[in-house]
Write a protein that holds these residues in place. Structure first.
Motif, PDB file in Angstrom:
ATOM      1  N   TRP A  94      23.197  55.710  55.199  1.00 26.50           N
ATOM      2  CA  TRP A  94      24.058  55.296  54.098  1.00 26.50           C
ATOM      3  C   TRP A  94      24.705  53.933  54.343  1.00 26.50           C
ATOM      4  O   TRP A  94      25.128  53.269  53.404  1.00 26.50           O
ATOM      5  CB  TRP A  94      25.131  56.340  53.836  1.00 26.50           C
ATOM      6  N   SER A  95      24.723  53.479  55.586  1.00 31.07           N
ATOM      7  CA  SER A  95      25.300  52.165  55.855  1.00 31.07           C
ATOM      8  C   SER A  95      24.306  51.041  55.530  1.00 31.07           C
ATOM      9  O   SER A  95      24.703  49.916  55.299  1.00 31.07           O
ATOM     10  CB  SER A  95      25.745  52.071  57.316  1.00 31.07           C
ATOM     11  N   ASN A  96      23.020  51.363  55.513  1.00 35.74           N
ATOM     12  CA  ASN A  96      21.977  50.394  55.186  1.00 35.74           C
ATOM     13  C   ASN A  96      21.178  50.943  54.008  1.00 35.74           C
ATOM     14  O   ASN A  96      20.062  51.434  54.169  1.00 35.74           O
ATOM     15  CB  ASN A  96      21.083  50.153  56.397  1.00 35.74           C
ATOM     16  N   LEU A  97      21.745  50.857  52.822  1.00 40.40           N
ATOM     17  CA  LEU A  97      21.137  51.461  51.644  1.00 40.40           C
ATOM     18  C   LEU A  97      19.823  50.790  51.269  1.00 40.40           C
ATOM     19  O   LEU A  97      18.865  51.469  50.895  1.00 40.40           O
ATOM     20  CB  LEU A  97      22.119  51.423  50.474  1.00 40.40           C
ATOM     21  N   THR A  98      19.746  49.479  51.366  1.00 39.04           N
ATOM     22  CA  THR A  98      18.498  48.795  51.007  1.00 39.04           C
ATOM     23  C   THR A  98      17.370  49.164  51.968  1.00 39.04           C
ATOM     24  O   THR A  98      16.228  49.349  51.554  1.00 39.04           O
ATOM     25  CB  THR A  98      18.684  47.270  50.977  1.00 39.04           C
ATOM     26  N   GLY A  99      17.693  49.287  53.238  1.00 34.89           N
ATOM     27  CA  GLY A  99      16.686  49.717  54.208  1.00 34.89           C
ATOM     28  C   GLY A  99      16.234  51.143  53.970  1.00 34.89           C
ATOM     29  O   GLY A  99      15.052  51.466  54.122  1.00 34.89           O
ATOM     30  N   THR A 100      17.172  51.994  53.570  1.00 38.49           N
ATOM     31  CA  THR A 100      16.836  53.387  53.273  1.00 38.49           C
ATOM     32  C   THR A 100      15.927  53.469  52.062  1.00 38.49           C
ATOM     33  O   THR A 100      14.937  54.208  52.072  1.00 38.49           O
ATOM     34  CB  THR A 100      18.121  54.202  53.037  1.00 38.49           C
TER      35      THR A 100
END
Length: 186
Positions: free
Chosen positions: A122-128
């Protein structure tokens, strides 16, 4: 169906007119079937919502809104119908869609085994989001076909269940009314 119960949960036109953003969209939201609770409007709204619930990403409610305006079915029911897919249910739904797609395509496309689903950070939404898109691409054609077929099957099932349930409810209400009249006449 229990209209009073649905009316309690669904917003009315006045509530939407007070919203500044929705006031701009008012010309598109004036058709009576978008807000009316009848058998056809509600069953169509649920069918649209269930079909749009299989759309990946945050476009589910927007697509349900556009399709409900296009098909003139109940808008709040269509939006509510998308809520069956959420972070807890999306992986089992996509696995079912993958299996259905493999069955339809004859298991000729895509991997023989399902790769593990990516972790959600959730801290790296674009990566997820990118990891989830890459995971879906590795599943290939069976997933794409399975999503479309499962969306159509869910829409047909939702439409049929509401149509049948509504008719059964009306018949039961008429039967009870006839019994009350018969006992009151004695």
């Amino acid at each position: 169906m229990p209209r009073k119960l649905l009316r309690r949960w669904l917003p009315d036109r006045d509530t939407l007119n007070r919203n500044a953003f929705l006031r701009r969209c008012a010309p598109f939201l004036t058709h009576h079937n978008l807000w009316h609770l009848n058998r056809h409007s509600v069953s169509g709204g649920l069918a649209v919502g269930l079909a749009c619930g299989m759309i990946p990403g945050p476009l589910q409610m927007l697509t349900a809104t556009v399709l409900s305006i296009l098909f003139r079915v109940n808008l709040p029911v269509a939006i509510f119908g998308t809520f069956f897919s959420n972070p807890f249910t999306i992986v089992p739904l996509y696995l079912a869609a993958f299996g259905l797609g493999r069955l339809i395509t004859g298991a000729n496309g895509g991997p023989a085994h399902i790769p593990p689903a990516p972790e959600t950070d959730w801290s790296n939404l674009t990566g997820t989001v990118q990891a989830w898109l890459d995971w879906m691409v590795t599943l290939g054609t069976p997933l794409a076909i399975g999503i479309v077929v499962l969306a159509l099957l869910l829409a047909l099932a939702g439409y049929g269940v509401v149509q049948l349930g509504w008719r059964l409810h009306v018949r039961h209400a008429l039967h009870c009314r006839r019994q009350r009249r018969a006992t009151a006449g004695l």
